[in-house]
Design an enzyme around this catalytic site. Structure first.
Site, mmCIF file in Angstrom:
data_model
loop_
_atom_site.group_PDB
_atom_site.id
_atom_site.type_symbol
_atom_site.label_atom_id
_atom_site.label_comp_id
_atom_site.label_asym_id
_atom_site.label_seq_id
_atom_site.Cartn_x
_atom_site.Cartn_y
_atom_site.Cartn_z
ATOM 1 N N ARG A 177 0.833 -1.131 -0.107
ATOM 2 C CA ARG A 177 -0.063 -0.130 -0.008
ATOM 3 C C ARG A 177 0.900 1.170 0.244
ATOM 4 O O ARG A 177 1.895 1.295 0.862
ATOM 5 C CB ARG A 177 -0.780 -0.039 1.190
ATOM 6 C CG ARG A 177 -2.036 -0.607 1.383
ATOM 7 C CD ARG A 177 -3.077 -0.383 0.153
ATOM 8 N NE ARG A 177 -4.375 -1.078 0.024
ATOM 9 C CZ ARG A 177 -4.536 -2.069 -0.682
ATOM 10 N NH1 ARG A 177 -3.627 -2.908 -1.334
ATOM 11 N NH2 ARG A 177 -5.759 -3.072 -0.606
ATOM 12 N N GLU A 236 -4.459 7.100 -5.487
ATOM 13 C CA GLU A 236 -4.602 6.415 -6.687
ATOM 14 C C GLU A 236 -6.203 6.540 -7.060
ATOM 15 O O GLU A 236 -7.070 6.647 -5.999
ATOM 16 C CB GLU A 236 -4.561 4.733 -6.007
ATOM 17 C CG GLU A 236 -3.094 4.478 -5.788
ATOM 18 C CD GLU A 236 -2.907 3.029 -5.286
ATOM 19 O OE1 GLU A 236 -4.050 1.990 -5.647
ATOM 20 O OE2 GLU A 236 -1.829 2.634 -5.016
ATOM 21 N N HIS A 270 -1.120 -0.472 -9.810
ATOM 22 C CA HIS A 270 -1.660 -1.275 -8.831
ATOM 23 C C HIS A 270 -2.316 -2.547 -9.625
ATOM 24 O O HIS A 270 -3.715 -2.849 -9.644
ATOM 25 C CB HIS A 270 -2.985 -0.541 -8.097
ATOM 26 C CG HIS A 270 -3.151 -1.252 -6.789
ATOM 27 N ND1 HIS A 270 -3.423 -0.383 -5.831
ATOM 28 C CD2 HIS A 270 -3.525 -2.606 -6.402
ATOM 29 C CE1 HIS A 270 -3.922 -1.238 -4.485
ATOM 30 N NE2 HIS A 270 -3.784 -2.612 -5.263
HETATM 31 C C1 8YV Z 1 -6.624 -5.880 -5.694
HETATM 32 C C2 8YV Z 1 -5.471 -5.358 -3.620
HETATM 33 O O1 8YV Z 1 -6.302 -5.534 -6.942
HETATM 34 O O2 8YV Z 1 -6.581 -7.182 -2.677
HETATM 35 C C3 8YV Z 1 -5.740 -6.163 -2.374
HETATM 36 O O3 8YV Z 1 -5.763 -5.696 -1.220
HETATM 37 O O4 8YV Z 1 -4.735 -4.355 -3.381
HETATM 38 C C4 8YV Z 1 -5.445 -5.697 -4.723
HETATM 39 O O5 8YV Z 1 -4.794 -6.919 -4.995
HETATM 40 C C5 8YV Z 1 -7.863 -5.064 -5.246
HETATM 41 O O6 8YV Z 1 -8.077 -4.800 -4.074
HETATM 42 C C6 8YV Z 1 -9.036 -5.552 -6.099
HETATM 43 O O7 8YV Z 1 -10.170 -5.409 -5.531
#
Ligand code: 8YV
Length: 321
Positions: A240, A269, A287
């Site tokens: 993150r 983002e 991302h």
């Molecule tokens: C995803 C992410 O692309 O899972 C997570 O926490 O940051 C990512 O892998 C995203 O959240 C998809 O909803």
């Protein structure tokens, strides 16, 4: 009238996920994949029993306070939970789940790609050839940092960290890690534990973040921590953006204290940080850590498994609140 629970799916998910969801739920889809404003999200949540959101939908305490009594479960399509105020959701009696494990391989792949790409100047090289401005070659041209045999520091040795460690060993890297608790020697698999984060940083020629963003970890990678790294370290983040003080990172990339960075996540983002984007020694992706066909299906199915368990009166496997 349908007796199926009404499920709001906030983003366009994999086709297989949407097909399976429609077999069990009265689904509200978002075929245009529009990012809802907080007001739109709240509006869409009004007459549903369940929501299947992504990390792009913020469930802040204010938002949670306005959610209807009817909404019983938020089954996230993400492992990260920093977009959810878990305490507020718990207090309101809304069940929350996430999707661990299924995205670990895909995310570790992107971490490896970023590590290699940053160290070996992939975005500079790609840009040069693509622009048609590649006019000469010499042995002193585009020399980068070798990855093989170096020390890799991993902050957060959960599932993604463990797979990253395994992949890095394929490059003969010596893996060091910091985690809240030490892993069993079987899971450690030769990785060297540092109880103290500063001790880990001081040996990390390469550093990769794999911990969640929580109030305790937010902004931890700041000027003071960067100063502890060996000169010329390479920094990788697929976790993150909130973990990083981006201004401190930019200064370190300009001074050469950090020789290169590979980033998939940013404080802001979508969009990222234009000051980071202006630096040649940053290899950036938007991302996409878990963005593989296989993993998107697996994440969608895992979220549906959690919903199915809840509506069958069972405890969802990945309940976090
Ligand atoms: C995803 C992410 O692309 O899972 C997570 O926490 O940051 C990512 O892998 C995203 O959240 C998809 O909803």
């Amino acid at each position: 009238m349908s007796t199926q629970p009404i499920l709001l799916i906030t983003r366009k998910l994999s086709k297989n996920t949407e097909i399976r969801a429609a077999e069990t739920y009265d689904v509200r889809l978002n075929p245009e994949d529009k990012l809802y404003t907080p007001d739109e999200l709240l509006q869409k949540c009004q007459d549903v029993d369940a929501v299947l959101p992504c990390h792009s939908e913020l469930f802040s305490a204010d938002m949670v306070a306005m959610l209807p009594e009817r909404l019983k479960i938020i089954a996230n399509h993400s492992v990260g939970l920093d977009h959810c105020d878990l305490a507020a959701l718990k207090e309101k009696g809304i069940v929350v789940t996430n999707t661990p494990e299924v995205l670990s391989d895909a995310t570790a792949e992107i971490s490896m790609l970023l590590m290699l790409g940053a160290a070996r100047r992939a975005s500079e090289g790609d840009q040069l050839v693509r622009s048609g401005k590649w006019e000469h070659w010499s042995p002193s041209f585009m020399v980068g940092t070798q990855v093989t045999g170096k020390k890799l520091g991993i902050v957060g040795m959960g599932r993604v960290g463990q797979i990253m460690s395994k992949r890095a060993r394929g490059f003969d890297m010596e893996v060091h890690y910091h985690n809240r608790t030490r892993l069993s020697s079987e899971l450690e698999d030769g990785a060297i534990f540092h109880e103290d984060l500063d001790s880990l940083l001081s040996v990390s020629q390469f550093l990769s973040l794999h911990c969640p963003a929580t109030p305790e970890t937010t902004g931890f990678f700041n000027q003071e921590k960067i100063a502890l790294l060996p000169d010329g370290a390479v920094f990788v983040n697929t976790s993150r953006g909130a973990l990083v003080d981006e201004e401190a990172l930019i200064n370190a990339l300009k001074s050469g204290k950090i020789s290169a960075a590979g980033l998939d996540v940013y404080l802001s983002e979508p969009g990222g940080n234009p000051a980071l984007a202006s630096l040649d020694n940053v290899f950036m992706l938007p991302h996409i850590g878990s963005a593989t066909f296989e993993t998107r299906d697996a994440m969608g199915f895992r979220a549906l498994d959690n919903l199915d368990a809840y509506f069958a009166g069972k405890e969802p496997n990945d309940r976090v609140a």
